[in-house]
Write a protein that holds these residues in place. Structure first.
Motif, short mmCIF file in Angstrom:
data_model
loop_
_atom_site.label_atom_id
_atom_site.label_comp_id
_atom_site.label_asym_id
_atom_site.label_seq_id
_atom_site.Cartn_x
_atom_site.Cartn_y
_atom_site.Cartn_z
N VAL A 176 -18.24 -10.39 -9.06
CA VAL A 176 -18.33 -9.02 -8.55
C VAL A 176 -19.47 -8.27 -9.22
O VAL A 176 -20.26 -7.58 -8.55
CB VAL A 176 -16.98 -8.28 -8.75
CG1 VAL A 176 -17.11 -6.79 -8.47
CG2 VAL A 176 -15.91 -8.89 -7.86
N ASP A 177 -19.61 -8.41 -10.54
CA ASP A 177 -20.69 -7.73 -11.25
C ASP A 177 -22.06 -8.20 -10.79
O ASP A 177 -22.98 -7.40 -10.63
CB ASP A 177 -20.55 -7.94 -12.76
CG ASP A 177 -19.43 -7.11 -13.39
OD1 ASP A 177 -18.84 -6.26 -12.68
OD2 ASP A 177 -19.15 -7.32 -14.58
N VAL A 178 -22.21 -9.51 -10.56
CA VAL A 178 -23.50 -10.05 -10.12
C VAL A 178 -23.82 -9.58 -8.70
O VAL A 178 -24.94 -9.16 -8.41
CB VAL A 178 -23.53 -11.58 -10.25
CG1 VAL A 178 -24.76 -12.16 -9.56
CG2 VAL A 178 -23.48 -12.00 -11.72
N LEU B 114 -22.36 -11.32 -17.89
CA LEU B 114 -21.67 -12.03 -18.97
C LEU B 114 -21.57 -11.17 -20.23
O LEU B 114 -20.55 -11.21 -20.92
CB LEU B 114 -22.39 -13.35 -19.27
CG LEU B 114 -22.32 -14.41 -18.16
CD1 LEU B 114 -23.19 -15.61 -18.51
CD2 LEU B 114 -20.88 -14.83 -17.90
N ARG B 115 -22.61 -10.39 -20.53
CA ARG B 115 -22.54 -9.48 -21.69
C ARG B 115 -21.41 -8.47 -21.50
O ARG B 115 -20.68 -8.16 -22.44
CB ARG B 115 -23.87 -8.74 -21.87
CG ARG B 115 -24.92 -9.53 -22.55
CD ARG B 115 -26.16 -8.66 -22.86
NE ARG B 115 -27.32 -9.50 -22.99
CZ ARG B 115 -28.26 -9.68 -22.07
NH1 ARG B 115 -28.21 -9.05 -20.91
NH2 ARG B 115 -29.27 -10.49 -22.28
N SER B 116 -21.29 -7.94 -20.30
CA SER B 116 -20.23 -6.99 -19.99
C SER B 116 -18.86 -7.64 -20.20
O SER B 116 -17.96 -7.04 -20.79
CB SER B 116 -20.38 -6.49 -18.56
OG SER B 116 -19.35 -5.62 -18.21
N LEU B 117 -18.71 -8.85 -19.72
CA LEU B 117 -17.47 -9.59 -19.93
C LEU B 117 -17.22 -9.82 -21.41
O LEU B 117 -16.11 -9.62 -21.91
CB LEU B 117 -17.53 -10.93 -19.20
CG LEU B 117 -16.35 -11.88 -19.43
CD1 LEU B 117 -15.08 -11.30 -18.81
CD2 LEU B 117 -16.65 -13.25 -18.85
N ASN B 118 -18.24 -10.21 -22.15
CA ASN B 118 -18.10 -10.49 -23.58
C ASN B 118 -17.62 -9.27 -24.36
O ASN B 118 -16.92 -9.42 -25.37
CB ASN B 118 -19.42 -11.00 -24.17
CG ASN B 118 -19.64 -12.47 -23.88
OD1 ASN B 118 -18.72 -13.20 -23.54
ND2 ASN B 118 -20.88 -12.90 -24.01
N GLU B 119 -17.98 -8.07 -23.90
CA GLU B 119 -17.53 -6.85 -24.58
C GLU B 119 -16.01 -6.72 -24.53
O GLU B 119 -15.43 -6.06 -25.39
CB GLU B 119 -18.18 -5.62 -23.95
CG GLU B 119 -19.65 -5.51 -24.23
CD GLU B 119 -20.32 -4.37 -23.48
OE1 GLU B 119 -19.61 -3.57 -22.82
OE2 GLU B 119 -21.55 -4.28 -23.55
N GLU B 120 -15.38 -7.36 -23.54
CA GLU B 120 -13.94 -7.28 -23.38
C GLU B 120 -13.20 -8.44 -24.05
O GLU B 120 -11.98 -8.42 -24.14
CB GLU B 120 -13.58 -7.25 -21.89
CG GLU B 120 -14.22 -6.11 -21.14
CD GLU B 120 -14.06 -6.24 -19.64
OE1 GLU B 120 -13.19 -7.01 -19.19
OE2 GLU B 120 -14.82 -5.58 -18.92
N LEU B 121 -13.93 -9.43 -24.50
CA LEU B 121 -13.32 -10.64 -25.05
C LEU B 121 -13.33 -10.64 -26.58
O LEU B 121 -14.22 -10.05 -27.19
CB LEU B 121 -14.07 -11.89 -24.55
CG LEU B 121 -14.08 -12.13 -23.05
CD1 LEU B 121 -14.97 -13.32 -22.72
CD2 LEU B 121 -12.66 -12.36 -22.52
#
Length: 99
Positions: free
Chosen positions: A53-55, A15-22
């Protein structure tokens, strides 16, 4: 066997990785009850796929086990594993404990 806390941390990392893109106003809260899918979900379908996929990758890399979060078993659960961070962690721990 991985603990629920370890698995939750893997999910939070995704989720942190996703948040970096949002954008700041679209970021997902890192909390056990964060809704991932369904009514009031924090993620759209593309973001959910990215997190899955990341998990799966993190479980393989860090725990040395493979899990499939999109197979028939996951999709046929009475409560979707993707309802919240906690339900996803519980599902993954259950899969890992099955050997």
């Amino acid at each position: 066997m991985a603990s629920q806390a370890e698995v939750i941390e893997l999910i939070y990392r995704a989720l942190r990785s996703l948040n970096e893109e949002l954008a700041a106003d679209k970021r997902v809260a890192l909390a056990p009850d964060t809704r991932l899918f369904g009514a009031d979900a924090s993620l759209d379908s593309l973001s959910l796929v990215s997190v899955i996929v990341d998990v799966e990758t993190a479980v393989a890399d860090e725990l040395g086990r493979t899990v499939s979060l999109t197979d028939d078993t996951a999709m046929s659960q009475p409560v979707s594993p993707f309802s919240s961070v906690t339900t996803l962690a519980d599902y993954i721990v259950g899969q890992l404990s099955r050997g």
